[in-house]
Scaffold this motif. Structure first.
Motif, PDB file in Angstrom:
ATOM      1  N   ASN A   1     -33.124  45.409 -18.813  1.00 15.43           N
ATOM      2  CA  ASN A   1     -31.844  45.602 -19.308  1.00 15.43           C
ATOM      3  C   ASN A   1     -30.804  45.153 -18.498  1.00 15.43           C
ATOM      4  O   ASN A   1     -29.763  45.885 -18.128  1.00 15.43           O
ATOM      5  N   MET A   2     -30.790  43.980 -17.886  1.00 14.59           N
ATOM      6  CA  MET A   2     -29.821  43.232 -17.092  1.00 14.59           C
ATOM      7  C   MET A   2     -30.048  41.719 -17.073  1.00 14.59           C
ATOM      8  O   MET A   2     -30.914  41.023 -17.655  1.00 14.59           O
ATOM      9  N   THR A   3     -28.917  40.924 -16.625  1.00 21.85           N
ATOM     10  CA  THR A   3     -28.711  39.709 -16.663  1.00 21.85           C
ATOM     11  C   THR A   3     -28.711  39.283 -15.123  1.00 21.85           C
ATOM     12  O   THR A   3     -27.881  39.559 -14.569  1.00 21.85           O
ATOM     13  N   LEU A   4     -29.511  37.817 -14.848  1.00 17.46           N
ATOM     14  CA  LEU A   4     -29.307  37.602 -13.656  1.00 17.46           C
ATOM     15  C   LEU A   4     -28.668  36.312 -13.687  1.00 17.46           C
ATOM     16  O   LEU A   4     -29.178  35.313 -14.756  1.00 17.46           O
ATOM     17  N   HIS A   5     -27.337  36.078 -13.460  1.00 20.75           N
ATOM     18  CA  HIS A   5     -26.557  34.598 -13.732  1.00 20.75           C
ATOM     19  C   HIS A   5     -26.368  33.785 -12.640  1.00 20.75           C
ATOM     20  O   HIS A   5     -25.845  34.284 -11.692  1.00 20.75           O
ATOM     21  N   LEU A   6     -26.977  32.713 -12.625  1.00 22.56           N
ATOM     22  CA  LEU A   6     -27.045  31.750 -11.742  1.00 22.56           C
ATOM     23  C   LEU A   6     -25.617  30.927 -11.787  1.00 22.56           C
ATOM     24  O   LEU A   6     -25.858  30.016 -12.565  1.00 22.56           O
ATOM     25  N   ALA A   7     -24.649  31.117 -10.930  1.00 20.43           N
ATOM     26  CA  ALA A   7     -23.406  30.501 -11.066  1.00 20.43           C
ATOM     27  C   ALA A   7     -23.775  28.805 -10.965  1.00 20.43           C
ATOM     28  O   ALA A   7     -24.558  28.413 -10.059  1.00 20.43           O
ATOM     29  N   GLU A   8     -22.834  28.199 -11.465  1.00 24.32           N
ATOM     30  CA  GLU A   8     -22.766  26.645 -11.042  1.00 24.32           C
ATOM     31  C   GLU A   8     -22.801  26.633  -9.863  1.00 24.32           C
ATOM     32  O   GLU A   8     -21.641  26.778  -8.996  1.00 24.32           O
ATOM     33  N   GLY A   9     -23.298  25.740  -9.169  1.00 27.18           N
ATOM     34  CA  GLY A   9     -23.634  25.390  -7.715  1.00 27.18           C
ATOM     35  C   GLY A   9     -24.221  26.356  -6.974  1.00 27.18           C
ATOM     36  O   GLY A   9     -24.434  26.327  -5.454  1.00 27.18           O
ATOM     37  N   ALA A  10     -24.799  27.317  -7.669  1.00 24.51           N
ATOM     38  CA  ALA A  10     -25.813  28.226  -6.678  1.00 24.51           C
ATOM     39  C   ALA A  10     -27.205  27.819  -6.627  1.00 24.51           C
ATOM     40  O   ALA A  10     -27.669  27.414  -7.592  1.00 24.51           O
ATOM     41  N   VAL A  11     -27.827  27.833  -5.516  1.00 22.28           N
ATOM     42  CA  VAL A  11     -29.253  27.633  -5.182  1.00 22.28           C
ATOM     43  C   VAL A  11     -29.759  28.632  -4.573  1.00 22.28           C
ATOM     44  O   VAL A  11     -29.435  29.270  -3.740  1.00 22.28           O
ATOM     45  N   LEU A  12     -30.518  29.406  -5.541  1.00 19.21           N
ATOM     46  CA  LEU A  12     -31.296  30.690  -4.765  1.00 19.21           C
ATOM     47  C   LEU A  12     -32.897  30.140  -4.452  1.00 19.21           C
ATOM     48  O   LEU A  12     -33.501  29.887  -5.179  1.00 19.21           O
ATOM     49  N   ARG A  13     -32.960  30.040  -3.126  1.00 16.04           N
ATOM     50  CA  ARG A  13     -34.405  29.271  -2.898  1.00 16.04           C
ATOM     51  C   ARG A  13     -35.083  30.116  -1.964  1.00 16.04           C
ATOM     52  O   ARG A  13     -34.685  31.065  -1.187  1.00 16.04           O
ATOM     53  N   ALA A  14     -36.419  29.924  -1.801  1.00 16.50           N
ATOM     54  CA  ALA A  14     -37.584  30.379  -1.129  1.00 16.50           C
ATOM     55  C   ALA A  14     -37.395  29.841   0.207  1.00 16.50           C
ATOM     56  O   ALA A  14     -37.133  28.690   0.575  1.00 16.50           O
ATOM     57  N   PRO A  15     -37.905  30.786   1.263  1.00 18.65           N
ATOM     58  CA  PRO A  15     -37.828  30.048   2.630  1.00 18.65           C
ATOM     59  C   PRO A  15     -39.216  29.454   2.692  1.00 18.65           C
ATOM     60  O   PRO A  15     -39.967  29.306   2.036  1.00 18.65           O
TER      61      PRO A  15
END
Length: 524
Positions: free
Chosen positions: A144-158
């Motif tokens: 019951n949620m949204t994860l929104h990755l904005a333009e220019g966002a990079v979510l990366r693993a180590p």
């Protein structure tokens, strides 16, 4: 006039399908469109653009707003975005930007910050990951949620896996949780994962990066290290009503997107990327899932683009983890590189049914439509369809292989023998393949190879309107499927061994043998 269809809709993004005649992934010609907001009186606005693909994503919409969409040749479409219960900015929870990939302490702090941010999202709300490079250990999403990755966002693993969380093989109720190639197995948690959630959306123009090339993941593709198998890029387990919209996901440590035991999954307008030599970086692998739509998605990966699976029977007959996959639709996608465009198996012991790939482009994949199984798997594959697909530079267009030489005993005589074996629970069955309006360009090895079992021939294969436009002049003779005793082939038509084929052009069916040693009996 044709009516546009809404494939998926969130508070801020709409995925529309604009199926003009001849459109596959791309439109034959760019299509002008106009989008207008119908609310706000004098504040109402209009946006114009060109749709170059058959699946169009409309970004930056306003929650709880009415819209009107117009495009030449289509009926006018009105739709309303759902409301958003609240917007949470992940940066407000102490995220650290631009930390080094090997900074385990910083990645842990970011994972803890993201966990607090997820917890703060109200039911029906949205968590925004803003522009920037954010390195974090795996995060678990809730329903019951949204994860929104904005333009220019990079979510990366180590790049380090020291302290990386592990999913156990089974949960407290004994259900499969972690897995590896269709069997319960402990695995490192995916950089983004969700377990047993409902109504989850992951969306935006941003990027999920698994950092597969940065750590050591790709150096041990079939091993267990630290008590676990490699993680996926995005792992969705036992979840329902999940929507994936618009983002790019790349460099996964193993399979890129792995829905496992999910229902009602919609994916539209994604970019799924991995280097061509990265091991087992399949693009999208729905396993034991029901009602899945993959549309308008571009693939360029190191293994199969889409591999539909249903678990694997264990060496000792273990089967309590098995569940069927049923109802997977693949539309208007682009497969630019990969071992197979649309693949069934080889983990298919729970049964795979009602799969269709339509209006797609496959360019430079090793195979187009590929079914693979072997003795010991058991299970039934039924009602598989490929319609209105372009195969360009594909080495073998169509293949169904019941002697796939996977696993440690894959080359054993009982697996590879062309002699009839006793029927049993481990006998796999293939019944029902439809191929219609498929165009092949620059063919290398064979238009089709159907290699069944003498004790369980492949049945009810129907091929119509198949056109071979050209051959690859640079190709060299090569075995077209992964089975023992298969001869090299070059520029051949459709070859059949222990399979029942009906083709509207009998001239496409070759009398040549597939195996180096022809079978004792013939079945066509």
């Amino acid at each position: 006039m044709t009516r546009p269809s809404i494939l998926a809709l969130s508070a801020r993004i709409a995925a529309l399908c604009l199926p003009l005649p001849g459109a596959r992934y791309h439109q034959e010609e760019p299509l002008a469109f106009r989008l207008a907001s119908l609310d706000g009186g004098s504040d109402a606005w209009t946006r114009e653009g060109l749709a170059e693909t058959a699946v169009l994503l409309l970004h930056d919409l306003i929650p709880g707003t009415n819209y009107q969409f117009e495009a030449e040749g289509f009926e006018v479409l009105t739709f309303s975005t759902p409301p958003c219960a609240g917007l949470v900015d992940a940066a407000d929870f102490g995220l650290l930007a631009d930390i080094k990939l090997d900074d385990g302490n910083g990645a842990l702090r970011n994972a803890e910050a993201l966990a607090r941010a997820v917890e703060a999202v109200p039911r029906g709300g949205t968590l925004v990951v803003p522009r920037g490079i954010w390195t974090a250990y795996p995060i678990a999403l809730k329903g019951n949620m949204t994860l929104h990755l904005a333009e220019g966002a990079v979510l990366r693993a180590p790049s380090t896996r020291l302290g990386w969380p592990i999913l156990p093989a089974r949960d407290d109720m004994g259900r499969m949780l972690g897995s590896w190639e269709g069997l319960p197995a402990a695995c490192f948690a995916a950089p983004v994962h969700a377990v047993n959630v409902d109504n989850l959306t992951i969306e935006g123009r941003g990027i999920l990066d698994g950092s597969g090339a940065e750590g050591d993941w790709w150096t041990w593709p079939k091993e267990t290290r630290g008590g676990a198998r490699r993680p996926r890029g995005l792992h969705l387990v036992s979840s329902s009503d999940v929507t994936l919209l618009g983002f790019t996901i790349r460099n996964a440590p193993s399979w890129t997107i792995h829905p496992q035991g999910c229902e009602r999954l919609r994916a539209a307008g994604l970019n799924i990327l991995a280097p061509h030599d990265s091991p087992n970086t399949d693009g999208f692998n729905p396993e034991s899932c029901r009602d899945v739509l993959i549309a308008g998605t571009r693939f360029s990966v190191g293994d199969d683009c889409i591999a539909v699976k249903a678990g694997k029977r264990g060496d000792k007959g273990e089967e309590d983890h098995l569940s069927e996959t049923r109802g997977v639709q693949v539309r208007h996608c682009l497969m630019e590189r990969g071992h197979g465009g649309l693949v069934i198996g080889s983990e298919m012991s729970g049964g795979v049914h009602d799969i269709a790939v339509e209006d797609c482009e496959m360019r430079g994949t090793d195979r187009g439509l590929r079914l693979k199984t072997r003795r010991g798997r058991g299970g039934l594959i039924s009602n598989i369809a490929m319609r209105r697909v372009l195969l360009d530079g594909v080495q073998t267009a169509l293949s169904a292989n019941a002697h796939y030489h996977c696993d440690a005993d894959g080359h054993a005589d009982w697996v590879q023998s062309r002699a009839r074996q006793p029927l049993g629970t481990g006998t796999p069955l293939i019944d029902g393949i439809t191929v219609d309006h498929v165009e092949i360009r620059c063919l290398a090895h064979a238009a089709g190879v159907f290699l069944g079992l003498p004790e369980a021939p492949i049945r009810n294969v129907r091929i119509s309107n198949l056109i071979i436009q050209s051959h690859d002049p640079q190709a060299r003779p090569t075995p077209p499927i992964m089975a023992d005793h298969v001869r090299p082939m070059l520029h051949e038509a459709i070859l059949v061994e222990w399979a029942e084929i009906a083709c509207d052009d009998p001239g496409l069916i070759s009398n040549a043998a597939i195996s180096l040693n022809s079978p004792h009996e013939s079945y066509r």
